[in-house]
Design an enzyme around this catalytic site. Sequence first.
Site, short mmCIF file in Angstrom:
data_model
loop_
_atom_site.label_atom_id
_atom_site.label_comp_id
_atom_site.label_asym_id
_atom_site.label_seq_id
_atom_site.Cartn_x
_atom_site.Cartn_y
_atom_site.Cartn_z
N GLU A 80 0.84 -1.19 0.00
CA GLU A 80 0.00 0.00 0.00
C GLU A 80 0.88 1.24 0.00
OE1 GLU A 80 -2.22 0.89 3.51
OE2 GLU A 80 -0.68 0.10 4.85
N LEU A 82 1.74 4.71 1.50
CA LEU A 82 1.51 5.53 2.68
C LEU A 82 1.68 7.01 2.33
CD1 LEU A 82 3.41 3.56 5.47
CD2 LEU A 82 0.98 3.49 4.90
N ASP A 179 18.55 0.04 7.97
CA ASP A 179 18.92 1.06 6.98
C ASP A 179 18.14 2.33 7.31
OD1 ASP A 179 20.13 2.26 4.82
OD2 ASP A 179 18.82 1.37 3.32
#
Length: 269
Positions: A80, A82, A179
């Site tokens: 999805e 965001l 990361d």
Amino acid sequence: MSGLAARLATVLGAPVSGLARIGGGDLSEVWQARDGDGRGIIVKRAAGARTEAVMLAAIEAAGCPVPRVLHGGSGLLVMERLPSGHRPGTAGWAGFGAAAATLHAATGPRYGWSENHAFGPVAIPNAAAPDWPAFWAERRLLAAPEALPAEIARRLDSLAARLPELLPQAPRPALLHGDLWIGNALFGPDGFSGLIDPACSWGDPEVDLAMLALFASPPPAFFDAYGPLPPGAAERVPLYQLWPALVHLRLFGAGYRDLVEGLLRAVGA
């Protein structure tokens, strides 16, 4: 219908619209589109798609916001979309700090991860080690000395012998994003919305915070929301920043050598 659009229609069960490439190139290709219900999705074509899907699920299970994975496997990750593209502001940084604290509250069985993974061609070994200094030496700083300039490899080898004096012996193995630079934190109009592009492992939470500080300067709002750091955390920052600096040196070349050498000087190596 393009090959990618056809594949997305198959894995999602309905055609997509508005498919357009938006980024990537060094390590993956990134696209945006809308699914059959008109909702925004992000598509990554990368060899580690299945691994990344597992990591996103682990971060979500810890209670930290991430994009919901719609498909992950065979080189294709669909998520999805965001809210993003906004500057964080004080409230955004505070939300980010609280989310990082939630992430790091999750505790694993050992240092490392259930499998090895990679930043593109740079391998990230995750096998167990007897203690944290050994893990940071063997699985990170000394993971591929043959891929580094000989002088830097020699200095890292000397530093590794000192790590038992410089790092905690057995910090709680927290869930790390792996990361955590500012580009992997998304901010929408209402503040922090989630983390993307993980390279997870279990380890000292200070690893993520040092990575974040390598290319950004988190304001007090972040740390106020995150909570107090252990004694000596500031002194350990360059030790933990060496790993992402070495990754950048290997991925992007000699332009990062000064960064690596500066961090080595900072820790007396």
